[in-house]
Design a protein around this motif. Sequence first.
Motif, mmCIF file in Angstrom:
data_model
loop_
_atom_site.group_PDB
_atom_site.id
_atom_site.type_symbol
_atom_site.label_atom_id
_atom_site.label_comp_id
_atom_site.label_asym_id
_atom_site.label_seq_id
_atom_site.Cartn_x
_atom_site.Cartn_y
_atom_site.Cartn_z
ATOM 1 N N UNK A 74 24.768 4.388 61.068
ATOM 2 C CA UNK A 74 25.220 5.249 59.978
ATOM 3 C C UNK A 74 24.876 6.696 60.314
ATOM 4 N N UNK A 75 25.867 7.543 60.539
ATOM 5 C CA UNK A 75 25.618 8.920 60.980
ATOM 6 C C UNK A 75 25.181 9.835 59.845
ATOM 7 N N UNK A 76 23.973 9.603 59.355
ATOM 8 C CA UNK A 76 23.402 10.477 58.326
ATOM 9 C C UNK A 76 22.853 11.763 58.931
ATOM 10 N N UNK A 77 22.950 11.902 60.246
ATOM 11 C CA UNK A 77 22.417 13.075 60.945
ATOM 12 C C UNK A 77 23.406 14.244 60.882
ATOM 13 N N UNK A 78 23.695 14.681 59.676
ATOM 14 C CA UNK A 78 24.580 15.823 59.535
ATOM 15 C C UNK A 78 26.037 15.456 59.495
ATOM 16 N N UNK A 79 26.359 14.182 59.663
ATOM 17 C CA UNK A 79 27.741 13.763 59.568
ATOM 18 C C UNK A 79 28.268 13.112 60.822
ATOM 19 N N UNK B 140 31.310 14.892 56.617
ATOM 20 C CA UNK B 140 29.977 14.978 55.995
ATOM 21 C C UNK B 140 29.322 13.612 55.856
ATOM 22 N N UNK B 141 28.004 13.629 55.802
ATOM 23 C CA UNK B 141 27.249 12.390 55.584
ATOM 24 C C UNK B 141 27.236 12.092 54.088
ATOM 25 N N UNK B 142 28.382 11.699 53.558
ATOM 26 C CA UNK B 142 28.531 11.448 52.128
ATOM 27 C C UNK B 142 28.567 9.948 51.868
ATOM 28 N N UNK B 143 28.284 9.565 50.633
ATOM 29 C CA UNK B 143 28.346 8.152 50.284
ATOM 30 C C UNK B 143 29.767 7.596 50.469
ATOM 31 N N UNK B 144 30.828 8.304 50.064
ATOM 32 C CA UNK B 144 32.171 7.755 50.295
ATOM 33 C C UNK B 144 32.475 7.495 51.774
ATOM 34 N N UNK B 145 32.130 8.460 52.646
ATOM 35 C CA UNK B 145 32.441 8.247 54.070
ATOM 36 C C UNK B 145 31.523 7.205 54.694
ATOM 37 N N UNK C 244 18.980 6.625 60.923
ATOM 38 C CA UNK C 244 17.903 7.363 61.601
ATOM 39 C C UNK C 244 16.948 8.041 60.624
ATOM 40 N N UNK C 245 15.857 8.548 61.178
ATOM 41 C CA UNK C 245 14.880 9.273 60.390
ATOM 42 C C UNK C 245 14.529 10.577 61.085
ATOM 43 N N UNK C 246 14.036 11.530 60.326
ATOM 44 C CA UNK C 246 13.644 12.812 60.908
ATOM 45 C C UNK C 246 14.239 13.970 60.141
ATOM 46 N N UNK C 247 13.835 15.173 60.539
ATOM 47 C CA UNK C 247 14.297 16.376 59.843
ATOM 48 C C UNK C 247 15.777 16.655 60.094
ATOM 49 N N UNK C 248 16.359 16.010 61.079
ATOM 50 C CA UNK C 248 17.748 16.280 61.461
ATOM 51 C C UNK C 248 18.747 15.475 60.643
ATOM 52 N N UNK C 249 18.281 14.609 59.718
ATOM 53 C CA UNK C 249 19.211 13.737 59.018
ATOM 54 C C UNK C 249 18.775 13.534 57.568
ATOM 55 N N UNK C 250 19.645 12.903 56.796
ATOM 56 C CA UNK C 250 19.311 12.569 55.424
ATOM 57 C C UNK C 250 18.226 11.488 55.408
ATOM 58 N N UNK C 251 17.507 11.384 54.303
ATOM 59 C CA UNK C 251 16.458 10.378 54.197
ATOM 60 C C UNK C 251 17.050 8.972 54.281
ATOM 61 N N UNK C 252 16.463 8.139 55.141
ATOM 62 C CA UNK C 252 17.026 6.815 55.398
ATOM 63 C C UNK C 252 16.886 5.871 54.210
#
Length: 382
Positions: free
Chosen positions: A9-14, A34-39, A58-66
């Motif tokens: 899941x590309x939560x790292x900025x999209x 975008x790292x949105x719930x719909x996408x 993923x986890x870290x400052x570069x992405x949304x909270x897992x």
Amino acid sequence: MSLKFHWFLPTNGGDGRQVVGGGHGVRAGASGRPASVPYLGQIARSAEQLGFEAALTPTGAWCEDAWLSTAMLSQVSDRLKFLVAFRPGLTSATLAAQMAATFQNMSGGRLLLNVVTGGESHEQRAYGDFLDKEQRYVRCGEFLEVVRRLWTGEEVTFEGEHVRVERAQLQQLPDPQPEIYFGGSSPIAGEIAAKHADVYLTWGEPPEAVAKKIAWIRELAAKEGRELRFGIRMHTIARDTSEAAWAEARRLLDGIDDETIKRVQDGLKRSESEGQRRMLELNRGSRDDLEIYPNVWAGVGLVRGGAGTALVGSHEEVAERIAEYHDLGIDEFILSGYPHLEEAYWFGEGVLPVLTERGLWQHPAPPTGTVSVPFGGRAAAS
């Protein structure tokens, strides 16, 4: 054992049609989605329909909270499990055990945990963690011991070097207990994996290097009286023909400029991660000679931290490489691509039917009452 395949899941900025860089202390690169719930929900639903077991987040400052991302996505998907990456020590062991239990019980048993000790001290300090790498691993082992004991219902009093709890106990236990996925290439990482992991993960390296890692971890686990499963984290570019796949790899490479490569490589060289060092050795910061083994391409790692290699080739060629890694002892594959939605279909509709024909994979929840036609296959009831 049937192989297991997981997506990302590309939560790292999209997400986007180019390689989205970032990770391991490097900022996320530009993306088009975008790292949105719909996408992300589209990706999750497609992954479970295609037969992927879980999705790494993923986890870290570069992405949304897992944790928050996957909790939301569990409500817009049905079967897919979530391999949630988290860093022990940024929250208490008791609270982490409780969070995992809540997620597991309220999602219907759809949680897997990817324990990330943290290889970048500067990023850890941004979260208030000032231990060095070696001490982070020591803490990780203590943390996992407490968490596992709490999951059994035990009342835990524990005083370690970094973790201390007194009469801790969960009222709601996870059912089933989440499996722990753990990676790391340093000596102490191997020790922690041998004691606590259910699945040991490695980033994609040539088969000879992967075989050595598996033998190393198996020996350490045997000393602990344990057996582990093994997984590998890679990207994938699978197409109808080898030529089409390599053309896509060249397109992705052409979308990366030299200035970005230099900037990202300079940042990744500061990483304390042994695994990241090994990824950098594979690409050497150069556009040349990136096919480091047949159908294994190191181009992604030029601008992306962490997993930096991809399986590239026709559906049959990619299936052949997967079978080769499986022969070494790899049973689980955590894959991704660009864009993640389309690439999931290329792999799921192209490679997975080939593996089914070889008897290496079966859909974990095949549809009933429909007719499916694999790429190049004949219609059959499924």
